[in-house]
Design an enzyme around this catalytic site. Structure first.
Site, PDB file in Angstrom:
ATOM      1  N   THR A 240      40.325 -19.617  41.943  1.00  0.00           N
ATOM      2  CA  THR A 240      39.675 -19.075  43.137  1.00  0.00           C
ATOM      3  C   THR A 240      40.234 -17.721  43.555  1.00  0.00           C
ATOM      4  OG1 THR A 240      41.157 -20.480  44.438  1.00  0.00           O
ATOM      5  CG2 THR A 240      38.923 -21.282  44.089  1.00  0.00           C
ATOM      6  N   GLU A 460      16.249 -37.754  28.865  1.00  0.00           N
ATOM      7  CA  GLU A 460      16.284 -36.534  29.677  1.00  0.00           C
ATOM      8  C   GLU A 460      15.030 -36.399  30.533  1.00  0.00           C
ATOM      9  OE1 GLU A 460      18.968 -34.986  29.964  1.00  0.00           O
ATOM     10  OE2 GLU A 460      20.010 -35.903  28.265  1.00  0.00           O
TER      11      GLU A 460
END
Length: 665
Positions: A240, A460
């Site tokens: 970060t 899927e």
């Protein structure tokens, strides 16, 4: 007076190795010259020796017993003969002893002596036969002294290395082992990172900018009675930008900046960590005002007394105790500020976290969509793009990405474009880079049977169908049955960036995750092992709902989550066996409810599911537009758009109602 220019050739500097070279040359010369290697001595056979002896040419025979060699010395009359012309000249030798004219190598010494004595008797000769043992003084001296020379040489070499001599640096050798290994940042020679290079993180940047200002202009704050803070702790997930912020502080601050890692204090020797802490703060105080940055401070700052069954943590605890004393103890210098970074603040010692040591805890969170756009702007500067990229679009395509992930996306996009022989990076390269990072490397050559491919397609398509039908499920971006990494297929979503999550939202996400297995059940009436990652995900979500967030009616408003991280050191669970049975039952009940819900949804839309799966088998990759052609537009998207428009109208109306001075502000 002007200095004269030395135009002449520079004299070579004296080197101690020259002395060693001269000594070696002298020893080698002595060995060669002293041993008679340059003498005019010839080798002769035993039969030649016997012939010379019968002719009365030999004055003396010297038998060297330890080398099985006989040295032959001729008489004055024999040296004048034509036969011995090659050895008649006086040879050159540095030794005082005479040099033999011939050398004979014999076999058995007893037989050799008997043959010579027999010839002497037969010819009535007075040739002298003597015995001796030859020894090389230099060789014996070298063999005697060499071990001692080697030991002394190795000892001197180690001493130089340990004392920071040739090849060693301060702090890295045994005599400097207690010295700090911190790197002193030099703004003139090191690469400078400024706050302009740090995108997003507005709150964290303000905090660290103020720390720099404390050191630049302390009177501004101390004149009102305030005290400069002792330290600031940067906390947040990996990638970060905690270390990047520290680099920016080093680039912006006009004061000495010491940088090191928490593991630099750790050593196998007792007392070294505490000694390095003392040395670090001593250096910083000598150069104050100064900043110390300790990266990954949890290496030494872990809570004391945890998991210390063997006493192995004593050295780390001593290091931590010294750090606590230096940060806030007697004789502390207030002009030294300590910055530290960690992603495990929950395991740090409470004494380290209190005010007076780390006065400020700066949380560096994952960037939101606006901050991701700014991060893209920074990392796209050196990249040659073929078009004006829509940064808002890229920011939306990377939810949950850290700054390091975005940097990796930009680099990966450039590599993909170069691999395709492109002159510039395009939007599609960035999308491929996101797919590469999220899903892994594409494996089109993976061998998949037609039956497996059909199962994957329906699996899927089941995810896509259920997520399209549910209000709170994440909107779909694309579905693929091309294998990536360890997965045989994948569905990409753009989840909403929520700060709080409601139970119905979590249930919809669980239902969409179980849509793959539900599709296999509806179409084939069989299930497979392909839903492992889906089951792992929903089990974690269900367990979090029951045990962490208190979203289960049966368990109630109770959480078994411990933010201090002390639960991991315990041997027992924080609930009874009866409660454990209830938790397991509720988790299973929650998952099975969402699975049945997914089966019902797909059973009602079986024809659309089949159509979507067939299109997926045909194209291998389908997008949101393909789903809209089959299912139509999602009704929930319209509702969300209306909500956003109403919120914007309310905000605009509120701004109009404010006084003019307020709106100008």
């Amino acid at each position: 007076m002007a200095k004269e220019n030395n135009t002449g050739p520079k004299k070579p500097k004296f080197n101690t190795w020259w002395i060693y070279g001269v000594i070696a040359i002298l020893l080698i010369g002595f060995q060669f010259f002293g041993s008679g290697n340059f003498a005019n001595t010839k080798k002769a056979s035993t039969s030649e020796l016997q012939e010379y002896l019968r002719n009365g040419d030999i004055r003396k025979i010297l038998v060297i017993t330890n080398t099985r060699q006989a040295k032959i010395f001729l008489t004055e009359e024999a040296l004048k003969k034509e036969v011995h012309k090659d050895v008649s000249d006086q040879p050159f030798s540095l030794t005082a002893t005479a040099t033999p004219q011939y050398v004979v190598n014999y076999g058995d010494q007893q037989n050799f002596e008997n043959e010579i004595n027999d010839i002497k008797k037969e010819n009535n000769l007075d040739t002298e036969l003597t015995y001796d043992q030859e020894s090389n003084v230099l060789t014996e001296l070298l063999l005697t002294l060499l071990p001692f020379v080697l030991i002394i040489g190795i000892w001197i070499y180690l001493m130089r290395r340990m004392s920071g001599g040739a090849g060693g640096g301060a702090g890295g050798q045994i005599f400097n082992i207690g010295k700090s290994k911190a790197k002193l940042f030099d703004e003139k020679t090191d690469t400078r990172t400024s706050f302009k290079d740090v995108a997003g993180l507005e709150g964290a940047k303000e905090e660290v900018e103020e720390i720099v200002e404390f050191l630049r202009n302390p009177d501004k704050y101390t004149s009102l009675g305030g005290k400069i803070p002792k330290g600031a702790l940067l906390v947040g997930p990996p990638g970060t930008g905690k270390t990047l912020l520290a680099k920016a502080v080093a680039g912006e601050a006009k004061v000495p900046f010491f940088s090191l890692s928490g593991s630099d204090f750790v050593e196998m020797f007792v007392g070294v960590g505490a000694s390095r802490v003392r040395d670090l703060f001593k250096q910083a105080k000598d150069k104050s005002p100064a900043i110390i940055f300790i990266d990954e401070i949890d290496a030494i700052g872990r809570a004391r007394g945890k998991n210390n069954f063997t006493g192995s943590n004593d050295e780390r605890e001593n290091t931590l105790n010294q750090l606590l004393t230096e940060m806030d103890g007697f004789g502390t210098n207030t002009n030294v500020i300590v910055l530290a970074a960690t992603n495990r603040a929950d395991v740090l010692d409470k004494a380290l976290m209190r005010a007076g040591r780390f006065d400020r805890q700066i949380y560096v969170d994952l960037p939101d969509i606006r901050e991701r756009k700014e991060i893209f702007e920074v990392h796209l500067r050196p990249i040659k793009t073929a078009e004006t990229l829509d940064l808002d679009f890229l920011a939306k395509q990377t939810p949950g990405f850290s700054g390091a992930d975005i940097a990796n996306v930009c680099n990966e996009a450039a590599l993909i474009a170069a691999r395709k022989e492109k002159k510039a990076v395009t939007k599609q390269d960035f999308l491929d880079a996101v797919d590469r990072i999220v899903g892994g490397l594409e494996k089109k050559n993976k061998i998949i049977t037609p039956g497996e491919k059909e199962t994957i397609a329906y699996h899927e398509a089941g995810h896509a169908t259920v997520s399209w039908m549910l209000e709170h499920a994440a909107p779909l971006v694309k579905v693929t049955i091309v294998p990536r990494g360890q997965s045989l297929g994948a569905a990409w979503y753009l989840p909403e960036e929520r700060l709080i999550v409601r139970p119905e939202q979590m249930k919809d996400e669980m239902c969409a995750t179980l849509g793959g297995r539900a599709a296999e059940k509806v179409i084939f009436n069989k299930i497979s092992t392909g839903a492992l990652s889906d089951l792992e995900k929903v089990t974690k979500q269900a367990r979090a709902m029951v045990t962490i967030y208190g979203l289960n009616d049966e368990i109630g408003n109770i959480t078994y989550y411990d933010s201090s991280g002390q639960n991991e050191y315990g041997f027992s669970k924080p609930y009874s066996e009866q409660t454990a049975l209830t938790i397991d039952r509720e988790i299973s009940k929650l998952i099975e409810e969402q699975y049945k819900r997914a089966v019902e949804l797909l059973s009602k839309n079986k024809d659309k599911l089949t159509e979507l799966a067939q299109r997926l088998l045909e194209k291998e990759v389908i997008f949101k537009d393909d789903l809209e052609k089959i299912f139509g537009k999602r009704p929930f998207e319209k509702d969300k758009r209306l909500e956003a428009e109403e919120a914007a109208e309310k905000e605009e109306k509120a701004n109009k109602d404010l006084p003019k001075s307020e709106t100008e502000k």
